[in-house]
Design an enzyme around this catalytic site. Structure first.
Site, PDB file in Angstrom:
ATOM      1  N   GLU A 117       3.429  -5.950  14.295  1.00 23.91           N
ATOM      2  CA  GLU A 117       2.420  -6.984  14.110  1.00 23.91           C
ATOM      3  C   GLU A 117       2.910  -8.105  13.211  1.00 23.91           C
ATOM      4  OE1 GLU A 117      -1.318  -3.984  14.716  1.00 23.91           O
ATOM      5  OE2 GLU A 117      -1.366  -5.402  13.085  1.00 23.91           O
ATOM      6  N   CYS A 130       3.510 -13.788   8.013  1.00 22.07           N
ATOM      7  CA  CYS A 130       3.919 -12.483   7.484  1.00 22.07           C
ATOM      8  C   CYS A 130       4.508 -11.708   8.663  1.00 22.07           C
ATOM      9  CB  CYS A 130       2.693 -11.774   6.918  1.00 22.07           C
ATOM     10  SG  CYS A 130       3.029 -10.098   6.376  1.00 22.07           S
ATOM     11  N   CYS A 137       8.448   2.435   9.498  1.00 25.91           N
ATOM     12  CA  CYS A 137       9.169   2.302   8.232  1.00 25.91           C
ATOM     13  C   CYS A 137       9.579   3.692   7.773  1.00 25.91           C
ATOM     14  CB  CYS A 137       8.274   1.643   7.183  1.00 25.91           C
ATOM     15  SG  CYS A 137       9.098   1.333   5.594  1.00 25.91           S
ATOM     16  N   CYS A 141       6.031   5.528   1.654  1.00 26.43           N
ATOM     17  CA  CYS A 141       5.100   5.315   0.528  1.00 26.43           C
ATOM     18  C   CYS A 141       3.721   5.835   0.954  1.00 26.43           C
ATOM     19  CB  CYS A 141       5.031   3.831   0.159  1.00 26.43           C
ATOM     20  SG  CYS A 141       6.653   3.158  -0.293  1.00 26.43           S
ATOM     21  N   CYS A 144       0.631   3.555   2.105  1.00 26.63           N
ATOM     22  CA  CYS A 144       0.871   2.498   3.097  1.00 26.63           C
ATOM     23  C   CYS A 144       0.761   3.068   4.510  1.00 26.63           C
ATOM     24  CB  CYS A 144       2.265   1.907   2.865  1.00 26.63           C
ATOM     25  SG  CYS A 144       2.794   0.773   4.158  1.00 26.63           S
ATOM     26  N   GLY A 192       7.786  -2.424   7.889  1.00 36.21           N
ATOM     27  CA  GLY A 192       9.204  -2.153   7.683  1.00 36.21           C
ATOM     28  C   GLY A 192       9.722  -2.518   6.312  1.00 36.21           C
ATOM     29  N   GLU A 193      10.915  -2.007   6.016  1.00 34.85           N
ATOM     30  CA  GLU A 193      11.609  -2.299   4.763  1.00 34.85           C
ATOM     31  C   GLU A 193      12.757  -3.255   5.106  1.00 34.85           C
ATOM     32  OE1 GLU A 193      11.584  -2.088   1.513  1.00 34.85           O
ATOM     33  OE2 GLU A 193      13.640  -2.817   1.450  1.00 34.85           O
ATOM     34  N   SER A 226      10.589  -8.833   0.587  1.00 36.28           N
ATOM     35  CA  SER A 226       9.955  -7.821  -0.268  1.00 36.28           C
ATOM     36  C   SER A 226      10.644  -6.475  -0.056  1.00 36.28           C
ATOM     37  CB  SER A 226       8.474  -7.713   0.119  1.00 36.28           C
ATOM     38  OG  SER A 226       7.811  -6.791  -0.709  1.00 36.28           O
ATOM     39  N   SER A 249       8.462  -4.181  -4.873  1.00 38.67           N
ATOM     40  CA  SER A 249       7.240  -3.371  -4.843  1.00 38.67           C
ATOM     41  C   SER A 249       7.372  -2.267  -5.882  1.00 38.67           C
ATOM     42  CB  SER A 249       7.050  -2.779  -3.445  1.00 38.67           C
ATOM     43  OG  SER A 249       6.852  -3.822  -2.521  1.00 38.67           O
ATOM     44  N   LEU A 250       6.851  -2.516  -7.064  1.00 39.56           N
ATOM     45  CA  LEU A 250       7.062  -1.572  -8.173  1.00 39.56           C
ATOM     46  C   LEU A 250       5.967  -0.491  -8.167  1.00 39.56           C
ATOM     47  CD1 LEU A 250       9.171  -1.316 -10.473  1.00 39.56           C
ATOM     48  CD2 LEU A 250       7.428  -2.268 -12.002  1.00 39.56           C
ATOM     49  N   HIS A 251       4.740  -0.911  -8.282  1.00 39.50           N
ATOM     50  CA  HIS A 251       3.554  -0.045  -8.188  1.00 39.50           C
ATOM     51  C   HIS A 251       3.391   0.962  -9.329  1.00 39.50           C
ATOM     52  CE1 HIS A 251       2.981  -1.993  -4.414  1.00 39.50           C
ATOM     53  NE2 HIS A 251       3.924  -1.337  -3.784  1.00 39.50           N
ATOM     54  N   ASN A 325      -5.619  -1.514  -0.464  1.00 33.36           N
ATOM     55  CA  ASN A 325      -6.359  -1.537   0.782  1.00 33.36           C
ATOM     56  C   ASN A 325      -6.295  -0.106   1.318  1.00 33.36           C
ATOM     57  OD1 ASN A 325      -7.762  -2.728   2.837  1.00 33.36           O
ATOM     58  ND2 ASN A 325      -5.923  -3.251   3.992  1.00 33.36           N
ATOM     59  N   CYS A 368      -2.542  -5.712   3.539  1.00 26.62           N
ATOM     60  CA  CYS A 368      -1.441  -4.821   3.167  1.00 26.62           C
ATOM     61  C   CYS A 368      -1.620  -3.414   3.694  1.00 26.62           C
ATOM     62  CB  CYS A 368      -1.339  -4.716   1.665  1.00 26.62           C
ATOM     63  SG  CYS A 368      -1.604  -6.258   0.850  1.00 26.62           S
TER      64      CYS A 368
END
Ligand code: SAH
Length: 391
Positions: A117, A130, A137, A141, A144, A192-193, A226, A249-251, A325, A368
């Protein structure tokens, strides 16, 4: 929410709901090649070399993706060139719009049935695309939607670029209400990464930023890559000397929690990936964006805000907080607003620039981690895309 009509670009293809074949890379497309290689390709096909520039001007300069619309090319040439240089890579399955037409999501089927998408987001001063860099992926995570799905395959350079060219065409048609008609930013925050598909993503960045007819002519600074923090690839990116914006992307500011939220942290730790991010910032002179999805009672404690503030104090970095989200079936939820406000306050008190990301596209699962295509296939493709990186 508006469901926009989809005009199939390949009406001869069977209904994709049931067709998922073995993942395989798509046929070559002109966006895979630089201009010199495009010239070589057209001459191999028995066409004059200038056709390469002609095709490229249509595709990158005028955003024409369909060779039949390139009417200054003789019909015989179009026929010769289409299969080898302009095969259909992306077939739109569904398009959704919300936010009064300012956010639009497209679900694509790739040639092998994989689904990805893209999201187009219009603002008063800019339009952002985006895009996805992989189908699925492999980073797993747990918060996600794409992470739950596993990796299907890398996208080709042209599959990435074609998403942007398509969305730039939508913007140019004036369809994004209240925004300028020129697409100006691209964020690699879809499925994806990106750094796990490194050479293709870097090539795609080059294609997006070289001036037409070589490429799309976007500014490198307006492209954001990212990453979860794949350290060797981050180091490689530093060596490329590009000036794209890096988002990490630390989180979580501590390894205990980050090991769980971003499993690749078990390999490369918070301190190492932050160091690489700061080195990237030093080299480019551009702030890195530290992404932090705020998850209720998981990573939103005041002490974690303080720890993050200490790690980032005095660095060329800013924090982009993303209200979580929730993905379907997830045990996690977004932090309450007062908790979010306190987190922001503590970071700002530590001298760290902090923004809270808008939640564009939630209504169409375009925010997200929520580019879910599950409704369309039992194999339930899903995706992560994102709203906007506040610059
Ligand atoms: N793999 C890249 C890009 C993917 S998504 C990366 O991880 O950076 C872009 C951003 O959305 C990442 O920061 C990701 O962690 C975040 N994200 C994914 N799922 C989310 C969710 N459910 N809620 C909020 N942010 C999410």
């Amino acid at each position: 929410m508006t469901i926009l009509p989809v005009i199939p670009t390949s009406p001869d293809q069977p209904d994709a709901v049931t067709t998922r074949r073995r993942p395989s890379m798509p046929p070559r497309h002109l966006a895979d090649l630089d201009l010199a290689a495009r010239k070589a390709a057209v001459t191999t096909l028995g066409e004059p070399a200038f056709r390469a520039k002609q095709l490229s001007t249509h595709y990158f300069g005028r955003l024409v993706r369909d060779i039949d619309a390139m009417t200054d090319l003789p019909a015989a040439s179009r026929e010769r060139l289409t299969g080898d240089l302009l095969p259909t890579l992306l077939t739109p399955m569904r398009e959704l719009a919300c936010d009064d037409g300012a956010t639009r999501k497209t679900l694509w089927r790739l040639h092998d049935g994989a689904l990805v998408e893209s999201v187009l987001m219009g603002y008063p001063d800019r339009v952002t695309a985006c895009v996805s860099s992989q189908a699925g992926c492999g980073m797993a995570c747990p918060f996600c939607a794409t992470g739950q799905q596993g990796l299907t395959r890398n996208l080709s350079v042209a599959e990435i670029v074609d998403q942007v060219v398509y969305l730039a065409g939508v913007a140019a048609s004036g369809a994004v209400t209240g925004s300028p008609p020129r697409l100006s930013r691209v964020v690699f925050m879809g499925m994806g990464e990106p750094l796990a598909n490194y050479p293709r993503v870097i090539d795609a960045v080059r294609r997006l930023t070289e001036p037409a007819p070589e490429g799309l002519g976007l500014s490198q600074r307006h492209i954001t890559v990212s990453t979860v923090g794949l350290l060797p690839a981050m180091r490689r990116l530093i060596a490329e000397e590009l000036s794209v914006t890096l988002a990490l992307s630390l989180h979580a500011p501590d390894d205990d929690l980050r090991d769980e939220l971003v499993p690749v942290n078990q390999r490369w730790k918070v301190a190492e990936v932050l160091d690489a991010a700061f080195d990237y910032a030093a080299q480019t002179g551009r702030r890195v964006s530290i992404e932090y999805a705020l998850i209720r009672d998981v990573n939103d404690q005041p002490w974690r805000a303080d720890l993050l503030g200490r790690l980032l104090h005095g660095k060329l970095a800013h924090v982009n907080l993303i209200p979580l989200n929730p993905t379907p079936g997830s045990k996690w939820d977004a932090s309450p607003k007062p908790v979010e406000r306190e987190f922001v306050r503590r970071l700002r008190d530590a001298g760290v620039a902090t923004t809270v990301r808008d939640t564009r596209g939630r209504e169409i699962d375009g925010a997200c981690g929520q580019l879910a295509a599950g409704e369309l296939t039992e194999a339930a493709a899903g995706g992560a895309a994102d709203a906007e990186v506040a610059q």
